[in-house]
Design a protein around this motif. Structure first.
Motif, PDB file in Angstrom:
ATOM      1  N   ALA A  70      50.724  38.156  46.521  1.00  0.00           N
ATOM      2  CA  ALA A  70      50.842  37.688  45.141  1.00  0.00           C
ATOM      3  C   ALA A  70      49.516  37.830  44.408  1.00  0.00           C
ATOM      4  O   ALA A  70      48.455  37.559  44.960  1.00  0.00           O
ATOM      5  N   VAL A  71      49.623  38.261  43.157  1.00  0.00           N
ATOM      6  CA  VAL A  71      48.445  38.388  42.287  1.00  0.00           C
ATOM      7  C   VAL A  71      48.641  37.414  41.128  1.00  0.00           C
ATOM      8  O   VAL A  71      49.719  37.380  40.524  1.00  0.00           O
ATOM      9  N   ALA A  72      47.638  36.628  40.834  1.00  0.00           N
ATOM     10  CA  ALA A  72      47.728  35.712  39.679  1.00  0.00           C
ATOM     11  C   ALA A  72      46.384  35.010  39.497  1.00  0.00           C
ATOM     12  O   ALA A  72      45.425  35.281  40.232  1.00  0.00           O
ATOM     13  N   CYS A  73      46.342  34.122  38.511  1.00  0.00           N
ATOM     14  CA  CYS A  73      45.132  33.313  38.297  1.00  0.00           C
ATOM     15  C   CYS A  73      45.128  32.152  39.302  1.00  0.00           C
ATOM     16  O   CYS A  73      46.124  31.930  40.003  1.00  0.00           O
ATOM     17  N   GLU A  74      44.054  31.404  39.345  1.00  0.00           N
ATOM     18  CA  GLU A  74      43.918  30.301  40.304  1.00  0.00           C
ATOM     19  C   GLU A  74      45.094  29.333  40.199  1.00  0.00           C
ATOM     20  O   GLU A  74      45.662  28.930  41.210  1.00  0.00           O
ATOM     21  N   CYS A  88      50.855  39.087  32.737  1.00  0.00           N
ATOM     22  CA  CYS A  88      49.648  39.386  31.951  1.00  0.00           C
ATOM     23  C   CYS A  88      48.905  40.628  32.443  1.00  0.00           C
ATOM     24  O   CYS A  88      47.952  41.072  31.808  1.00  0.00           O
ATOM     25  N   ILE A  89      49.348  41.206  33.532  1.00  0.00           N
ATOM     26  CA  ILE A  89      48.680  42.417  34.029  1.00  0.00           C
ATOM     27  C   ILE A  89      49.185  43.652  33.263  1.00  0.00           C
ATOM     28  O   ILE A  89      48.542  44.704  33.251  1.00  0.00           O
ATOM     29  N   ILE A 135      45.899  36.997  45.853  1.00  0.00           N
ATOM     30  CA  ILE A 135      44.738  37.735  45.334  1.00  0.00           C
ATOM     31  C   ILE A 135      44.516  37.322  43.886  1.00  0.00           C
ATOM     32  O   ILE A 135      45.428  37.446  43.050  1.00  0.00           O
ATOM     33  N   LEU A 136      43.311  36.851  43.622  1.00  0.00           N
ATOM     34  CA  LEU A 136      43.022  36.410  42.245  1.00  0.00           C
ATOM     35  C   LEU A 136      42.907  37.603  41.319  1.00  0.00           C
ATOM     36  O   LEU A 136      42.315  38.634  41.683  1.00  0.00           O
ATOM     37  N   ASN A 137      43.473  37.458  40.136  1.00  0.00           N
ATOM     38  CA  ASN A 137      43.363  38.548  39.159  1.00  0.00           C
ATOM     39  C   ASN A 137      41.974  38.545  38.510  1.00  0.00           C
ATOM     40  O   ASN A 137      41.185  37.621  38.710  1.00  0.00           O
ATOM     41  N   GLU A 138      41.681  39.603  37.768  1.00  0.00           N
ATOM     42  CA  GLU A 138      40.419  39.689  37.024  1.00  0.00           C
ATOM     43  C   GLU A 138      40.765  39.616  35.548  1.00  0.00           C
ATOM     44  O   GLU A 138      41.792  40.161  35.132  1.00  0.00           O
ATOM     45  N   ARG A 139      39.913  38.953  34.770  1.00  0.00           N
ATOM     46  CA  ARG A 139      40.288  38.667  33.377  1.00  0.00           C
ATOM     47  C   ARG A 139      39.189  39.104  32.427  1.00  0.00           C
ATOM     48  O   ARG A 139      38.490  38.267  31.845  1.00  0.00           O
ATOM     49  N   PRO A 140      39.012  40.412  32.276  1.00  0.00           N
ATOM     50  CA  PRO A 140      37.920  40.892  31.424  1.00  0.00           C
ATOM     51  C   PRO A 140      38.082  40.506  29.956  1.00  0.00           C
ATOM     52  O   PRO A 140      37.099  40.480  29.210  1.00  0.00           O
TER      53      PRO A 140
END
Ligand code: SF4
Length: 181
Positions: A125-129, A63-64, A147-152
């Motif tokens: 790793a980058v992803a949602c919770e 999703c990034i 690392i938690l992603n950001e979801r604007p």
């Protein structure tokens, strides 16, 4: 790898995590907070460990990638044309700068496949919770900094990440390599 850290991580990921997920089934509004707590606790423990990773993997969620981009990156992230319309370009450059592997996973199954193929000693790793906490559990005992992603734009679409946090995590593993050499 310190034995007590491995033990405590095992307890957190294999016992505390399922208990919190069970609690989260009843307290739905708290579930993401429980998952984020597991990620933070895991990161804290990994950063107290004496790991000396030779092969580091930067693992990213699908999703990034810009949702309008038509390049298929799942099996080869280097197919990215580096137009700069999403963070993939910057993340590839980070991976190149620090000589780490980079991959995109469309879900848990692909992530597990990538980890099996690359066999990293450590993962950033980058992803949602949800995906981050379950991914950290799945890949235990490999040390993972999550690392938690950001979801604007909301979940699962055109997400982004703080590049400094990603670079700091990569550098942390690299500095461990150098310190322990
Ligand atoms: S940077 Fe790469 S992945 Fe992102 S939109 Fe451009 S070509 Fe697609």
């Amino acid at each position: 790898m310190k034995v007590w850290i491995r033990f405590v991580r095992g307890f957190v990921l294999k016992i505390l995590y399922p208990v919190l997920m069970l609690a989260g089934a009843f307290l739905k509004s708290k579930k993401a907070q429980f998952q984020a707590y597991i990620v933070r606790l895991n990161n804290h423990l990994v950063m107290r460990d004496s790991v000396k990773p030779e092969k580091i993997l930067l693992l990213l969620p699908h999703c990034i990638q810009n949702s309008k981009c038509d390049v298929r990156l799942t099996f080869d992230v280097y197919k990215c044309r580096r137009c700069g319309n999403c963070r993939i370009k910057d993340l590839i450059e980070l991976a190149e700068t620090h000589h780490v592997s980079i991959s995109i996973a469309t879900g848990g199954t692909i992530a597990r496949k990538v980890v099996k193929e690359i066999r990293p000693d450590a993962i950033v790793a980058v992803a949602c919770e949800r995906d981050l906490s379950s991914g950290i559990v799945d890949t235990y005992p490999i040390p993972v900094l999550g690392i938690l992603n950001e979801r604007p734009f909301g979940p699962c679409i055109d997400t982004t990440v703080n590049l400094n946090k990603v670079e700091d995590a990569i550098k942390w593993f690299i500095n461990r390599q150098e310190k322990l050499q």
